[in-house]
Structures are given as structure tokens and as C-alpha cells.
Write an enzyme that holds these catalytic residues in place. Sequence first.
Site, PDB file in Angstrom:
ATOM      1  CG  ASP A 326      87.682  21.766   1.642  1.00 47.12           C
ATOM      2  OD1 ASP A 326      86.701  22.257   2.225  1.00 47.12           O
ATOM      3  OD2 ASP A 326      87.678  21.489   0.428  1.00 47.12           O
ATOM      4  CD  GLU A 522      81.827  20.098  -1.901  1.00 49.31           C
ATOM      5  OE1 GLU A 522      82.572  19.233  -1.446  1.00 49.31           O
ATOM      6  OE2 GLU A 522      81.409  21.055  -1.209  1.00 49.31           O
TER       7      GLU A 522
HETATM    8  C1  BGC Z   1      84.360  22.453  -0.137  1.00 45.89           C
HETATM    9  C2  BGC Z   1      85.018  23.821  -0.061  1.00 45.89           C
HETATM   10  C3  BGC Z   1      84.137  24.760   0.746  1.00 45.89           C
HETATM   11  C4  BGC Z   1      83.915  24.159   2.115  1.00 45.89           C
HETATM   12  C5  BGC Z   1      83.113  25.043   3.048  1.00 45.89           C
HETATM   13  C6  BGC Z   1      83.928  21.948   1.213  1.00 45.89           C
HETATM   14  O1  BGC Z   1      83.131  20.813   1.110  1.00 45.89           O
HETATM   15  O2  BGC Z   1      85.270  21.540  -0.721  1.00 45.89           O
HETATM   16  O3  BGC Z   1      85.227  24.321  -1.366  1.00 45.89           O
HETATM   17  O4  BGC Z   1      84.731  26.017   0.816  1.00 45.89           O
HETATM   18  O5  BGC Z   1      83.231  22.922   1.967  1.00 45.89           O
HETATM   19  O6  BGC Z   1      81.776  25.075   2.740  1.00 45.89           O
END
Ligand code: BGC
Length: 632
Positions: A326, A522
Site C-alpha cells: 500500500d 481513511e
Molecule cells: C490506501 C489504499 C489505496 C492507495 C492508493 C492508500 O492510502 O490505503 O486503499 O489503494 O492509497 O491510492
Amino acid sequence: MLHNRRKIVWFLLVFLVALLVLPMILATTSYFDPMPKSPIPPLDALYLDSTQPIAARVADLVSYMTLEEKIGQMTLIEKNSIKQPDDIAAYGLGALLSGSGAKPAENTASGWKQMTDTFQAEAAKSRLGIPLLYGSDAIHGHAHVPEATIFPHMIGLGAAGNPELVTEVARITADELLTTGVNWNFAPNLDTPQDIRWGRVYETFSDDPELVATLGAAYLRGLQNYQEGEGILVLATPKHFVGLGGMGWGTSQNKDFQIDQGVTPADESLLNEVYLPPFAAAVDAGALSIMVGLNTWGEKRTVRQKELLTDVLKKELQFKGFIVSDWYGVHEGTRSTFLATVAAINAGVDMVMLPFDYETFIRHMKWANRLGLISDERIDDAVRRILYAKFTLGLFDTRVSSEALAPNQTRQHQALARSAVAQSLVLLKNDRGTLPLQRTDIKIRVAGSAADNVGKQMGAWSIEWQGIDGNWPPNSTSILAGIKEVAGPTTQVEFNQQGAFSTDTPKADIGIAVVGESPYAEGWGDNARPSLSDEDLATINNLQQVSETVIVILVTGRPLIITDDIDGWDSVIVAWLPGTEGAGVADVLFGKQPFTGTLPLPWPASIAQLPISPSGETSDGTTPLFARYFGL
Ligand code: BGC
């Protein structure tokens, strides 16, 4: 004698230092010539022949690759971090992404297509011409593009509980991604949330692993749309492996968050019963890339756990695809980015979402390989997995390029999204039998912060990472606009956001308060007490003064604590985060579609009940306000 011994010690010391440092020096010098000296493939190389089996094509291509080219394939960069376009070919980069919000200068479907075409043209200039994976978070439609169809967030699809619907949503998402040249989607989210205080609950289908497994597999079928001989449409990425949704409040390793990026206390049996089954189902449904989460399990970050990534996912579950980390996940919270890289790659990570500094990563990988810390076999295995996905996607073969969508296709997509909204609504209360509403000869008063605000009803990961406020993009329909559209011609619809209607006029037959959460993404959505704002509560109160009966519609990414207020409300509907097609709400309000949705997770009565265990037990032993799968 003493003199001699000193000499020997010095000699040994210099020898040891040379042994350690020399490979590092060599790694930065011409010994690792950036211009590869590997065999040049013939024009009719086997890997270019689309009639050959994929495994043979992969083996052939790998046989021409230098160490640098292999490491390049393992590198995933945020598109705005590319220092100069030439670097894509010079380093043979494997993949780029648009982190949420990273749009082209002109944010239109054709602007996106032009941008991805330009990047692919750069990749084509590399020695072996390996095409790029281009990734994006199209987690509820290709929602960063204003012309896209924006579906309900996953929690709404979980409430609808209809696998065929999820497959259709994903297929349309794939169509819209392809028109912009995006061939990789960081979805579906297969996390199972046990605590509504987490800011990512709405990204998930449910806390029930069985439902998550069923809908996740359905999503993969639609997005990838695997056809024998034709490969897949768009590469899906089930995420986040593994244990996300079970992190404890206050355990976040990120100082700004509480739960997100936290520690999952689950033991091995819980991991097996709750968190692994959705990923096992995704592997069976053909997943070829899986994202590791930013959580910690036990003592270590998941991204460094070989037992989970290699032993369980790759060996036990027989995952043939590649594991991608991630955002900054390999290096987050570490002192040595070099050692963190070594640990993650050896644990089983195949591609690293750096997402910024590719030069350091590539240098570190070379040192680690030369020092024997990362073996040739591990690098080859990672590259084979990545190339397997690229060949299955048909990236090396001429595919019919997707054109912009025709207006009638867009209309069909919007109709499906509208139906998805209708199917996702959950009726929690209808005490006076108010619903469904009649369409003629009534007076309706609509109020509330989410009534005429598409930004709120889309939630985050829409146009911007943290979402937007207001009625945009252009072809979207707010819930108020939907009510006006569906209500019959003899129905009078009035709107006042605060519900401040005149008390001198006769009361309305029906008041509709559309209230709820503002967008968040998030850890920024971690919230100690998810509930309605004072302003929203005042609006409902105002509306009650000027209407015979009041329907409360909750626009929200998660259950809210409403225990103290719900008794005073006549009817309650949960609309989740419905996306751009607000008229789907009106379809059900006015009985054009029935209420069929049910709660995809328990609705807690209080914060003391959290977390709620996967089997539905609250932390304080009391009963939730509504059980999972409740819906009138
Ligand atoms: C998130 C992921 C996401 C990634 C790319 C991260 O901050 O946890 O779910 O796919 O960013 O944007």
C-alpha cells in the site's frame, strides 16, 4: 609478534569492510551498467506471440531481462513523482498510479486517456517495451473523473446484498476505466469492520465474511470479466491483506489517526475464520494482484510477515498473482528504508507502491541483491508474477482500443447506478406507515444538509480524495432533485436547508430531513462518536414543527449513534453514500421500487458496545439498536 598480530587484525578489518562496501560502490558504478548487456530479443520473440501460452511468454521475456529491468518492473510510482518522462523507459518502471486526486491537467475522460497514452508511449521506448500497469482507486465507479457514473460506496452494495448487481457495477466501472486507459483498479475492498469509529467502514461491503467473500468475488467477475483466449478487462486488486477492520481504537501507528493503520489483535483462528475467507474467494475468482494493508498483526507490520504473505497467501491459498504494498507501506514508520525494503521483498511483496522515490528503491534493491540479502530467485519470482498479470491483461497484444462512451451507454450506466441506489436503501422505522409516499396531491417539505448536496451523497474518493462539497459534477442528481423528478405533477415540493419554513402556513403532509456525514477518507474519518451534528438535529426539529409526519434519511458511511433521538422520528431510512444518482432514493420513497436492503453490519446503540465481534457480540454485552441484516 605484537606488531604482526596488529597487522593481521588490520588486514582482516580492511578485508571485511571491503567485502561489505565494495558491492555497494559497484552498485552505483558502471559495473551495474544502466544500459543492459542482456541478450536482445529477436523481432519474432516468443513472448510477442499472442498464440503462445502465457507461462511460456513470461519465461521467454524474463530470459532477456537484466537485473535493472526486473527491479524496474517491481516499482510502482505515483504519477506526479516521475521526475522526467524519460525515467519511465530509463528505469523500465513497471507501474504508475494516480493516487486519489492525481488527475491530468484537464480532468476529463479524454484528458485521462491522453495522459495514460503518453505514459505508455514512454514505456514503449524501453529496451523490451514492456507496457505499464496504470492504477487508480475507482472504488465506486471511476469517481475521480467528472463524466463517470458514480455508484453507491461498497457499504450500500453490501446492504443491497445482490451479487449480480455488484458484477454489473464492476463491469461498468471497467468500461469507464478502459475509456481512460486505466487498466488496474485498487478494488474491491474486502476488509471486515468491527468498529464504526473507523474511517473506512463505507469502503467495505459488510462485517460478515461470507457476504464479503460473495460480493468480492462478484466484483472480480465483473471488473476482470475473464474470457478464455481474451484474458481480462481490468486488473482487480482485492485489499487490504489482512485483518483490516479489526484494528483496536487508539492503536494507530500514525500519530494523526486512531484506528486506521492500527494493530489487529485477532489470533490465528479469528484470522482464519473472518479475515482470510474473502481473500481465498477472491483468489478462486481469479485475483491476480492483492494489496497488503498498512496494519500491524501481532508484533510486526503485515507487510513484513512472510508467514502471511508467502506461506498463507501464495502457498496455502495458491495465489498466482503479485502482491503489491500500500501507499508508502513498506517504508512507513521505519528507520532504515534499505532494511525495510529487504524485509518486505523477502516476506513476499512483489511490487512496491513507493510511491515517491524510485531511484533510492532501485539502488537499494541492487545492493540487497549483490549482498545476497535478496536472492535472484525472489526477484525472478516477483517479476514472473507481475508479467503474468500483464500478459493476462493482454497488454502486449493489440486490443481494440476503447473509445469514449456513447451518450446512450452513459444513460444505461446511470440507470444501473440509480437501481443500485434503490436496492441499497434500508428502512429502519416506519411507525405511522407513512412509506411509501403517494405521488399525488400532497405537500412535501424537504430540508437538511445532505438534501441538495451531491458532494455529501458521493462521500470521499469522489473527484477529490477527501470528497467535495456542493452540487457537482454536472450530470449528477441530488436527492432533492430526484424527489422533484419522481413526485407527481400535483405534488408540491418545497426546500429549505435548515427546515426554517414559515409556521403561518398550513403544515406539510410530509417532511423529509436528509441529514448525515460530511465526506472523509481513511484515518481522517476515524471518529470517537459518529453521530448527527447539532445542526442536523436542529433541522429535524424545525421540520417536525411544520410537517404532519417526518421521514429522516441518513446519508452516511456508517451507522451513527442515534439512540437518544430515534424515538421522536416517525420513519428512518439509511441511504448510505448513494453517489451521483440521487433519484434512486425517490424511486423507493414513492414506491416505484420496494425496500429490499438490509443492514450489512450491526447498528450499535452506544459507543460502549464497540467493537462488535464478528459473531455479533457487543463489547458491553448489551443488544445493538438493530442487528445485522435488519431492514423493514
Ligand atoms: C490506501 C489504499 C489505496 C492507495 C492508493 C492508500 O492510502 O490505503 O486503499 O489503494 O492509497 O491510492
